[in-house]
Structure formats: C-alpha cells, structure tokens
Design a protein around this motif. Sequence first.
Motif, mmCIF file in Angstrom:
data_model
loop_
_atom_site.group_PDB
_atom_site.id
_atom_site.type_symbol
_atom_site.label_atom_id
_atom_site.label_comp_id
_atom_site.label_asym_id
_atom_site.label_seq_id
_atom_site.Cartn_x
_atom_site.Cartn_y
_atom_site.Cartn_z
ATOM 1 N N ALA A 81 54.485 9.849 16.049
ATOM 2 C CA ALA A 81 54.488 10.802 17.165
ATOM 3 C C ALA A 81 54.632 12.213 16.599
ATOM 4 C CB ALA A 81 55.635 10.497 18.116
ATOM 5 N N ASN A 84 54.977 16.200 17.781
ATOM 6 C CA ASN A 84 55.277 17.094 18.895
ATOM 7 C C ASN A 84 55.334 18.541 18.406
ATOM 8 O OD1 ASN A 84 55.631 14.912 20.757
ATOM 9 N ND2 ASN A 84 57.677 14.586 19.891
ATOM 10 N N PRO A 123 53.117 17.173 23.260
ATOM 11 C CA PRO A 123 52.647 16.144 22.327
ATOM 12 C C PRO A 123 51.322 16.548 21.668
ATOM 13 C CG PRO A 123 52.149 15.487 24.560
ATOM 14 C CD PRO A 123 52.940 16.759 24.670
ATOM 15 N N LEU A 149 50.419 9.079 23.115
ATOM 16 C CA LEU A 149 51.530 9.956 22.732
ATOM 17 C C LEU A 149 51.735 10.002 21.219
ATOM 18 C CD1 LEU A 149 54.186 9.084 25.469
ATOM 19 C CD2 LEU A 149 52.781 11.147 25.272
#
Length: 243
Positions: A168, A170, A183, A194
């Motif tokens: 992930a 971000n 995201p 995601l």
Amino acid sequence: MAVVKGSQQDQLIIRQYRPWERFRRFLYTVLFIAAVGMGGYFGGVYDSMNRIQQLTTARDTLQSALQDAERTITNLTQRVGVLEKGGQVDRKATEGIRQTVKELKAQISTLEEEVAFYKGIMAPSANDKGLRISKVEIQPQDSAGKFRYSIMMTQVADNSSYITGLAAVNFVGMKGTEKVILPLRDFDSNVTDLGVKFRFRYFQEVAGDITLPAGFVPQQVQVVLQSTGGKAQRVEQTIDWPQ
C-alpha cells in the motif's frame, strides 16, 4: 829484477795507448742522449696529435648536439604557439573528458549500490531478515506535476520460498488548509486497488508514473507492506517528499 825480502812492492799495470777511445765514448754518449731526446720529442708530438684528434671529435659531437638542441627548441616554440592558438579546442576536449569521467563515476556509483543491494539480500546482517523495503524513490519528470515512483521490496536471507502480500502506497499532504492522505490509485491510473499485489522470492520493484491532483501539495510518502501466510509480516516506511 831482484826483490828484497820484507820490502813493499808496487804493482805495475801496462795499458795500450788509444788517444781516440775517450772521444768515441763521448760521441756515443752524446748520440744516445740525442736519440732519447728525439724519441721523447716525437713521442710527445704523437701523443699531442692524438689528443688533438680526440678533442676535435668531441667538439664536433658537441656542435652536432647543440644544433639538434637548437632545432628542438625551435620546434617546441612552434608547438607552444600552436597550442596557445588551439587552447579553446583543448579546453573543449578537456571538458568533454571531464563530463565522460563524471558519467563513468555515476555509473560506478550505481553499480556499487546494486552490488551492495544484492549482497544485502544474499548475506544480510543477523538482525536484517525477512520482508524489507530497500528503496523508495520519487523523481520529477519533465512535465509539471508529473513524477516517477519506484519501490524496491526484498526478502532477505529467508528466501527459500516465495513471499506474497499487498504493498500500500499513500501520499500525505495538504489540500487547501486540510491535511489529507491519498492512496496510490488517486495518482496512478494503472492502479485500481488500494495497494499493489506482490509475489517474489528475492526482490520485486513496484514502479510507475503519477500525476499530482489539482490543489494537492505533497509532504510525505508512506509505504506499507503486508505479507500473507504462516510468517506474515508488516513493514512500514515513510519518506519526505523530495524538494
């Protein structure tokens, strides 16, 4: 002749009278001295002539060397003039060589990083094992608001089997006066979830191009790796946005 017993007797020596003998001996002596003198004279003359010949040869050799040196000086003087005129060309060539050396040093530095990277995978330290984030990079592109991201994931030491999971990514920043966390799928059109799934044995790179949303000012990049299976791991890393 009668000899008286007990009286001292003188010996009488009779020699032949030769009036020219003394003159002949004197003449021989004079001739011998003259011969020795003449021999010494002519010997000295011969030695002097030989010495003069040697000095003449040495003088000719030195004169030849002097002429060669003068020609060399002339040639060097001409070359200096040519080099001074071609100084601009030489400077351009030097600058090109410097640029080549700079590029080679950059390549060597990259290769050294790669060698260190592979060594870290195959021979890590005692406390550096399992799933790791080896590199997170953000590089600006030619267009405004365009960037290239690269995330290198590795499985250190314990790489006898494949590791799977989700990465992930971000982006932390400001949108107006509000701090937000967005995201990766909001920046990269090729990502719809995601996170990005990974599966590798030694290492895997997640890379792509991103475009900053309008009004968003990035501050940090967060990367979270979550592996699955019996030895599940969670690894996080946050870097500041490059200025």
